[in-house]
Design a protein around this motif. Structure first.
Motif, PDB file in Angstrom:
ATOM      1  N   TRP A 236       2.474 -11.543  -6.685  1.00 26.20           N
ATOM      2  CA  TRP A 236       1.619 -11.161  -5.477  1.00 26.20           C
ATOM      3  C   TRP A 236       1.686  -9.538  -5.562  1.00 26.20           C
ATOM      4  CZ3 TRP A 236       4.295  -8.358  -1.485  1.00 26.20           C
ATOM      5  CH2 TRP A 236       3.462  -8.222  -0.522  1.00 26.20           C
ATOM      6  N   LYS A 237       2.750  -8.818  -5.780  1.00 23.20           N
ATOM      7  CA  LYS A 237       2.827  -7.351  -5.907  1.00 23.20           C
ATOM      8  C   LYS A 237       1.808  -6.757  -6.824  1.00 23.20           C
ATOM      9  CE  LYS A 237       7.214  -6.194  -3.956  1.00 23.20           C
ATOM     10  NZ  LYS A 237       8.610  -6.367  -4.274  1.00 23.20           N
ATOM     11  N   GLN A 238       1.746  -7.549  -8.099  1.00 23.69           N
ATOM     12  CA  GLN A 238       0.942  -7.088  -9.019  1.00 23.69           C
ATOM     13  C   GLN A 238      -0.358  -7.048  -8.773  1.00 23.69           C
ATOM     14  OE1 GLN A 238       0.779  -9.446 -12.625  1.00 23.69           O
ATOM     15  NE2 GLN A 238      -0.410  -7.706 -13.616  1.00 23.69           N
ATOM     16  N   ILE A 239      -0.821  -8.292  -8.036  1.00 23.90           N
ATOM     17  CA  ILE A 239      -2.245  -8.337  -7.508  1.00 23.90           C
ATOM     18  C   ILE A 239      -2.607  -7.464  -6.570  1.00 23.90           C
ATOM     19  CG2 ILE A 239      -3.907  -9.761  -6.376  1.00 23.90           C
ATOM     20  CD1 ILE A 239      -2.176 -12.228  -7.564  1.00 23.90           C
ATOM     21  N   ASN A 240      -1.683  -7.146  -5.544  1.00 23.09           N
ATOM     22  CA  ASN A 240      -2.099  -6.042  -4.652  1.00 23.09           C
ATOM     23  C   ASN A 240      -2.124  -4.715  -5.337  1.00 23.09           C
ATOM     24  OD1 ASN A 240      -2.476  -7.634  -2.613  1.00 23.09           O
ATOM     25  ND2 ASN A 240      -0.321  -7.751  -1.980  1.00 23.09           N
ATOM     26  N   ALA A 241      -1.305  -4.310  -6.176  1.00 22.40           N
ATOM     27  CA  ALA A 241      -1.297  -3.010  -6.706  1.00 22.40           C
ATOM     28  C   ALA A 241      -2.512  -2.719  -7.512  1.00 22.40           C
ATOM     29  CB  ALA A 241       0.149  -2.970  -7.484  1.00 22.40           C
ATOM     30  N   ALA A 242      -2.931  -3.666  -8.412  1.00 21.87           N
ATOM     31  CA  ALA A 242      -4.136  -3.765  -9.184  1.00 21.87           C
ATOM     32  C   ALA A 242      -5.131  -3.433  -8.346  1.00 21.87           C
ATOM     33  CB  ALA A 242      -4.071  -4.717 -10.162  1.00 21.87           C
ATOM     34  N   SER A 243      -5.298  -4.389  -6.980  1.00 21.50           N
ATOM     35  CA  SER A 243      -6.285  -4.282  -6.514  1.00 21.50           C
ATOM     36  C   SER A 243      -6.573  -2.712  -5.740  1.00 21.50           C
ATOM     37  CB  SER A 243      -6.273  -5.208  -5.246  1.00 21.50           C
ATOM     38  OG  SER A 243      -6.078  -6.657  -5.580  1.00 21.50           O
ATOM     39  N   LEU A 244      -5.447  -2.236  -5.284  1.00 21.73           N
ATOM     40  CA  LEU A 244      -5.590  -1.081  -4.376  1.00 21.73           C
ATOM     41  C   LEU A 244      -5.961  -0.057  -5.532  1.00 21.73           C
ATOM     42  CD1 LEU A 244      -2.586  -1.432  -2.322  1.00 21.73           C
ATOM     43  CD2 LEU A 244      -4.896  -1.269  -1.480  1.00 21.73           C
ATOM     44  N   ALA A 245      -5.605  -0.150  -6.682  1.00 22.44           N
ATOM     45  CA  ALA A 245      -5.871   0.762  -7.672  1.00 22.44           C
ATOM     46  C   ALA A 245      -7.245   0.725  -8.083  1.00 22.44           C
ATOM     47  CB  ALA A 245      -5.061   0.655  -9.063  1.00 22.44           C
ATOM     48  N   ALA A 246      -8.051  -0.376  -7.991  1.00 20.77           N
ATOM     49  CA  ALA A 246      -9.458  -0.540  -8.291  1.00 20.77           C
ATOM     50  C   ALA A 246     -10.102  -0.044  -7.166  1.00 20.77           C
ATOM     51  CB  ALA A 246      -9.735  -2.031  -8.726  1.00 20.77           C
ATOM     52  N   PHE A 247      -9.650  -0.060  -5.990  1.00 23.27           N
ATOM     53  CA  PHE A 247     -10.610   0.523  -4.732  1.00 23.27           C
ATOM     54  C   PHE A 247     -10.506   2.096  -4.741  1.00 23.27           C
ATOM     55  CE2 PHE A 247      -8.621  -3.429  -2.261  1.00 23.27           C
ATOM     56  CZ  PHE A 247      -9.540  -4.167  -2.621  1.00 23.27           C
ATOM     57  N   GLN A 248      -9.406   2.606  -5.353  1.00 20.99           N
ATOM     58  CA  GLN A 248      -9.098   3.967  -5.403  1.00 20.99           C
ATOM     59  C   GLN A 248     -10.303   4.887  -5.620  1.00 20.99           C
ATOM     60  OE1 GLN A 248      -6.597   5.330  -3.499  1.00 20.99           O
ATOM     61  NE2 GLN A 248      -7.830   7.231  -3.512  1.00 20.99           N
ATOM     62  N   PRO A 249     -10.988   4.390  -6.765  1.00 24.41           N
ATOM     63  CA  PRO A 249     -12.017   5.404  -7.005  1.00 24.41           C
ATOM     64  C   PRO A 249     -13.293   5.290  -6.167  1.00 24.41           C
ATOM     65  CG  PRO A 249     -11.631   3.807  -8.960  1.00 24.41           C
ATOM     66  CD  PRO A 249     -10.611   3.516  -7.790  1.00 24.41           C
ATOM     67  N   LEU A 250     -13.337   4.048  -5.325  1.00 23.28           N
ATOM     68  CA  LEU A 250     -14.248   4.391  -4.560  1.00 23.28           C
ATOM     69  C   LEU A 250     -14.117   4.990  -3.267  1.00 23.28           C
ATOM     70  CD1 LEU A 250     -14.897   0.358  -4.556  1.00 23.28           C
ATOM     71  CD2 LEU A 250     -16.651   1.902  -5.228  1.00 23.28           C
ATOM     72  N   TYR A 251     -12.786   4.988  -2.950  1.00 20.60           N
ATOM     73  CA  TYR A 251     -12.336   5.900  -1.808  1.00 20.60           C
ATOM     74  C   TYR A 251     -12.804   7.273  -2.339  1.00 20.60           C
ATOM     75  CZ  TYR A 251     -10.267   1.866   0.498  1.00 20.60           C
ATOM     76  OH  TYR A 251     -10.261   0.384   0.915  1.00 20.60           O
ATOM     77  N   ASP A 252     -12.434   7.577  -3.543  1.00 20.02           N
ATOM     78  CA  ASP A 252     -12.381   9.026  -4.071  1.00 20.02           C
ATOM     79  C   ASP A 252     -14.052   9.433  -3.881  1.00 20.02           C
ATOM     80  OD1 ASP A 252      -9.849   9.164  -4.349  1.00 20.02           O
ATOM     81  OD2 ASP A 252     -10.116   8.775  -6.753  1.00 20.02           O
ATOM     82  N   GLN A 253     -14.816   8.495  -4.375  1.00 18.06           N
ATOM     83  CA  GLN A 253     -16.182   9.000  -4.292  1.00 18.06           C
ATOM     84  C   GLN A 253     -16.585   9.049  -2.692  1.00 18.06           C
ATOM     85  OE1 GLN A 253     -17.740   5.406  -6.637  1.00 18.06           O
ATOM     86  NE2 GLN A 253     -18.973   7.075  -7.651  1.00 18.06           N
ATOM     87  N   LEU A 254     -16.126   8.289  -1.872  1.00 16.94           N
ATOM     88  CA  LEU A 254     -16.567   8.290  -0.394  1.00 16.94           C
ATOM     89  C   LEU A 254     -15.862   9.485   0.161  1.00 16.94           C
ATOM     90  CD1 LEU A 254     -16.894   4.652   0.262  1.00 16.94           C
ATOM     91  CD2 LEU A 254     -18.911   6.180   0.054  1.00 16.94           C
TER      92      LEU A 254
END
Ligand code: ARG
Length: 584
Positions: A236-254
């Motif tokens: 579960w932790k791995q899934i969440n950490a990987a998800s947040l890491a994948a969201f990060q570039p979008l947040y950076d762009q915005l």
């Protein structure tokens, strides 16, 4: 001269003071100063009329009396009684100049604006996607609108806590972990974790639909996770950490950086207190094995329950949201909590707020202001929710990439001589900015139609138009060989004279009103409209009056208008979350 940032607020205070001197009751008389139609002046006060009605006196006579008390404002304003008893104020050219001189850089604007929301702590709950899934176009609005609102509030002096309330806990993890243990493709996981999690979830879902034994196994995986089983927790932790890491570039762009990332799971050990307190207060009752809250005073929620514990004993979205309010009040000392969430969740928030109000009242806790900042759906040009041609949700990363790609074409057509890497850098700013601005320029509560051609265009109320307006002012300074924003270039400016100078100066001093409208209504489109009009006013001025005249007072005041237009456009666009350019 009182040249406060917000002139309408200053006038309101001066008039209230005049009323006091005349012996008018403070409760009975509110000046009600607002922007006026430029035909009549800059501001108008409507409050004398209401006061006259209430006190049964002649409104024109009262207006005359209050104007007589306002003699101290004469150097700044022409003041006149109009119609049945309005008071009109027109700024004198010297006062326009003095205000603009006083608000000459970002720091002065910030200092002036910081009065409005000082003392407030806003927790803004925005973006808040569910993990293990890609962000799609439906996640765009919360992120873009939420960020603009945070920046506006901060600029106006509030303390802001940006909280990403991710959905990182829930029944979907049963099927997901089931499939993770049996069907994981490590190479696919390494290449694109969210793709792989989505595939796994679908695989888990299909398998459990087809086979009751698999369904039971998935259920057991969920039970083990909830009971704290080490292996399942690690997955579960791995899934969440990987998800947040994948969201990060979008947040950076915005341009988004959160202060807190407290997902639903964070509240797991705070849920029992919610059941206990709500039951103890007599608010929650058992109904068919579930724990629910009814609101007898509400036409729908007297029978439609707010379920805070399901009949299988599990907590849900409502339980976490209740615990979250308490945490935000106690830990962040929130005075205001804003939820930037799709309008389809309106019922949830209405029930949540009703419940929280009664709960906090019973416990004797002060309740922060709670507000659901709703927004409409992003529609395709066919008027239906925007989807890919094959009917799937459009991924946010694909959407942003396409915006950059299309802007690159626009920039390359317009300015083929710019170096390739600069064109690419410009395209990123124009592309992302276009998507942000198209979203912000509409009243957030309405649905809006997503149209590439309209949003990435140099015509109309678009990011490209405004970014281009900014670069135009920069190019004026470049051509003159002067640095923009240098007070020395404005030295010796005399008060404005031509109609175009005066119209632009009047528009500039209206910034505080646009900020106040955007912030008090929590609707950034008011600022968009203002910036668009300001850019238009600047164009008119630039076509009518030559800036590059021989050095002297006229040139100084026209350069001042250029400087201030640039400052306000850049400040405004940054407050909306956009980045700006010096050429394009
Ligand atoms: N994760 C939720 C969703 O995707 C949004 C959460 C919004 N915030 C909240 N506190 N309920 O629908």
């Amino acid at each position: 001269m009182d040249l406060s940032f917000d002139l309408a607020v200053a006038l309101d205070r001066a008039m209230a003071e005049a009323g006091r001197k005349l012996g008018w009751g403070e409760k009975e008389f509110t000046p009600d100063v607002r922007l006026a139609d430029p035909v009549h002046g800059d501001f108008q006060a409507n409050g004398v009329l209401a006061y006259a009605r209430r006190s049964r006196q002649n409104p024109r006579a009262l207006a005359g009396a209050v104007v007589a008390e306002l003699g101290g404002l004469a150097p700044q304003y022409e003041i006149a009684v109009a119609g049945p008893g309005f008071v009109n104020f027109r700024l004198r050219p010297g006062a326009l100049l003095a205000w603009l001189q006083r608000h000459g850089d970002r720091q002065a604007l910030t200092a002036g604006a910081a009065e409005a929301e000082a003392g407030h702590t806003f927790v803004v709950d925005y973006s808040s996607p569910n993990t293990a899934k890609q962000m799609h176009v439906g996640h765009l609005r919360s992120a873009v609108i939420g960020e603009a609102i945070c920046r506006l509030l901060e600029f106006q002096g509030a303390r802001v806590v940006r909280d990403n309330h991710v959905g990182d806990w829930g029944t979907q993890f049963g099927k997901l972990i089931w499939a993770y243990k049996r069907r994981l493709d490590p190479a696919a996981l390494a290449a694109d974790p969210l793709e792989e999690f989505e595939r796994l979830y679908k695989a888990g879902h299909a398998a459990t639909e087809a086979d009751p034994a698999a369904l039971e196994e998935a259920r057991q995986e969920l039970v083990r996770l909830q009971a704290g089983d080490a292996e399942n927790l690690a997955i579960w932790k791995q899934i969440n950490a990987a998800s947040l890491a994948a969201f990060q570039p979008l947040y950076d762009q915005l341009g988004i950086r959160f202060d807190a990332l407290l997902g639903e799971s964070f509240y797991n050990d705070r849920l029992d207190a919610v059941y206990r307190e709500l039951t103890g207060a007599g608010l929650a009752t058992e109904s068919q094995g579930a724990l629910v809250v009814f609101h007898p005073e509400h036409p729908r929620f007297k029978t439609q329950p707010f379920i805070i514990r399901k009949s299988d004993g599990a907590a849900n979205y409502a339980t976490t949201d209740l615990a979250t309010i308490l945490y935000r009040a106690e830990h962040f000392h929130a005075t205001d909590i804003l939820y930037v969430v799709d309008k389809r969740q309106a019922d949830h928030f209405e029930q949540l707020f009703l419940t929280a109000r009664k709960w906090f009242a019973h416990a004797g806790r002060p309740l922060p202001r709670l507000e659901h900042l709703d927004f409409g759906t992003v529609l395709g040009e066919d008027g239906r929710p925007l989807k890919t041609r094959s009917g799937e949700n459009i991924r946010l990363k694909d959407l942003l990439a396409e915006a950059i790609e299309r802007s690159h074409r626009l920039v390359s057509e317009k300015n083929p001589d710019l170096p390739a890497d600069e064109r690419r850098a410009i395209a990123a700013i124009v592309g992302i900015g276009s998507v942000q601005y198209a979203d912000l320029a509409q009243n957030r509560s309405s649905d809006y139609v997503f149209s590439w051609d309209k949003m990435i265009s140099l015509d109309g109320n678009t990011a490209a138009y405004l970014l281009y307006a900014v670069t135009r002012v920069h190019s004026i300074f470049r051509k003159l060989g002067l640095p923009p924003g240098d007070p020395a270039t404005e030295a010796g400016a005399t008060p404005f004279e031509t109609p175009a100078e005066l119209a632009l100066a009047r528009k500039l001093v209206r910034l505080p009103d646009a900020l106040a409208a955007a912030t008090s209504n929590l609707r950034p489109h008011f600022l968009c409209t203002y910036l668009y009009e300001l850019a238009g006013e600047f164009s008119k001025f630039y076509n009518a009056d030559k800036v590059a005249v021989e050095a002297g007072p006229v040139r100084a005041r026209r350069l001042l208008l250029c400087n201030r237009t640039l400052l306000l456009l850049e400040t405004g666009l940054h407050l909306l979350g956009l980045r700006t350019l010096t050429r394009m």
